[in-house]
Design an enzyme around this catalytic site. Structure first.
Site, PDB file in Angstrom:
ATOM      1  N   GLU A   1       3.420  -5.243  13.608  1.00  0.00           N
ATOM      2  CA  GLU A   1       2.389  -5.324  14.647  1.00  0.00           C
ATOM      3  C   GLU A   1       1.838  -6.749  14.730  1.00  0.00           C
ATOM      4  OE1 GLU A   1      -0.734  -2.598  13.786  1.00  0.00           O
ATOM      5  OE2 GLU A   1      -1.657  -2.809  15.746  1.00  0.00           O
TER       6      GLU A   1
ATOM      7  N   ARG B   1       0.822  -1.222   0.000  1.00  0.00           N
ATOM      8  CA  ARG B   1       0.000   0.000   0.000  1.00  0.00           C
ATOM      9  C   ARG B   1       0.849   1.262   0.000  1.00  0.00           C
ATOM     10  NH1 ARG B   1      -2.466  -3.833   3.082  1.00  0.00           N
ATOM     11  NH2 ARG B   1      -1.260  -3.096   4.842  1.00  0.00           N
TER      12      ARG B   1
HETATM   13  P1  AMP Z   1       4.980  -1.364  10.947  1.00  0.00           P
HETATM   14  O1  AMP Z   1       6.158  -2.007  10.294  1.00  0.00           O
HETATM   15  O2  AMP Z   1       4.587  -2.006  12.248  1.00  0.00           O
HETATM   16  O3  AMP Z   1       5.128   0.144  11.072  1.00  0.00           O
HETATM   17  O4  AMP Z   1       3.743  -1.650  10.021  1.00  0.00           O
HETATM   18  C1  AMP Z   1       3.538  -0.907   8.947  1.00  0.00           C
HETATM   19  C2  AMP Z   1       3.091  -1.759   7.801  1.00  0.00           C
HETATM   20  O5  AMP Z   1       2.113  -2.735   8.160  1.00  0.00           O
HETATM   21  C3  AMP Z   1       2.461  -0.880   6.806  1.00  0.00           C
HETATM   22  O6  AMP Z   1       2.869  -1.323   5.540  1.00  0.00           O
HETATM   23  C4  AMP Z   1       0.988  -1.048   7.012  1.00  0.00           C
HETATM   24  O7  AMP Z   1       0.348  -1.173   5.786  1.00  0.00           O
HETATM   25  C5  AMP Z   1       0.820  -2.316   7.798  1.00  0.00           C
HETATM   26  N1  AMP Z   1       0.075  -2.168   9.050  1.00  0.00           N
HETATM   27  C6  AMP Z   1       0.521  -2.467  10.289  1.00  0.00           C
HETATM   28  N2  AMP Z   1      -0.424  -2.284  11.214  1.00  0.00           N
HETATM   29  C7  AMP Z   1      -1.501  -1.827  10.557  1.00  0.00           C
HETATM   30  C8  AMP Z   1      -2.825  -1.443  10.963  1.00  0.00           C
HETATM   31  N3  AMP Z   1      -3.211  -1.479  12.245  1.00  0.00           N
HETATM   32  N4  AMP Z   1      -3.666  -1.017  10.026  1.00  0.00           N
HETATM   33  C9  AMP Z   1      -3.279  -0.990   8.724  1.00  0.00           C
HETATM   34  N5  AMP Z   1      -2.069  -1.341   8.280  1.00  0.00           N
HETATM   35  C10 AMP Z   1      -1.183  -1.761   9.186  1.00  0.00           C
END
Ligand code: AMP
Length: 180
Positions: A105, A68
């Site tokens: 996450e 995305r």
């Molecule tokens: P992070 O590496 O934890 O910052 O996660 C970011 C990536 O995971 C991004 O590419 C987001 O698209 C996706 N992502 C993680 N958590 C969420 C969430 N709660 N809602 C939507 N996308 C998320």
């Protein structure tokens, strides 16, 4: 109406984002941006706001994180007049790659970049849709730096501030249009 957002654009963007509870795992509140992307006026306004944030920043490349981050990063590269490189999930890139592992996450993953994606000294903006724990953006930053690039900043549509992504990016300037 999302009264927590500080300005009209942030409010409009927040209202267009769909919350999907328990996706992809129980306990995760997924911020579904497909409902923002399909609104022509809001998608344009969001991209315009990120472009405005970096218009005066000298850059050579945008590094967009799969998947995305691609629509956001593609528009940023086009509008800022710089190249676009892809930070992709394991096994997707066809030529020689470098890789970085990270936690997110809801799991563990590996991101890759082509070994010739960034030249030493190039100034790179990282782009993604959501900053959650910051694991994927930090991994992207490690890949850029491994190739000798300079990570100038990171741009997101949404920041989930309670997950500490900004701290994980350790002083890297971060722009996010909507902060929860
Ligand atoms: P992070 O590496 O934890 O910052 O996660 C970011 C990536 O995971 C991004 O590419 C987001 O698209 C996706 N992502 C993680 N958590 C969420 C969430 N709660 N809602 C939507 N996308 C998320």
């Amino acid at each position: 109406m999302d009264d927590h957002q500080p300005d009209p654009l942030a409010r409009a963007l927040a209202e267009s984002i769909r919350d999907v509870p328990d996706f992809p795992r129980r306990g995760i509140l997924f911020k579904d941006l497909t409902t923002l992307f399909k609104d022509a006026g809001l998608f344009r306004a969001a991209c315009d706001a990120l472009v405005a944030a970096y218009r005066d920043t000298p850059l050579d490349l945008v590094a967009a994180i799969e998947s995305r981050g691609f629509p956001v990063g593609g528009v940023l590269a086009y509008r800022l007049g710089v190249g676009l490189v892809a930070v992709r999930k394991l096994g997707k890139l066809p030529a020689q790659t470098i890789s970085a592992g990270y936690s997110l996450e809801y799991g563990e993953a590996v991101l890759e970049m082509h070994a010739d994606a960034v030249e030493p000294g190039q100034r790179v903006l990282i782009a993604d849709d959501v900053l959650a724990t910051g694991g994927s953006a930090a991994a992207a930053a490690r890949l850029v730096r491994e190739l000798g690039g300079e990570v100038v900043a990171a741009a997101f549509l949404v920041e989930l501030s309670q997950l500490g992504g900004r701290q994980a990016l350790a002083g890297l300037p971060v722009t996010a249009l909507v902060t929860y």
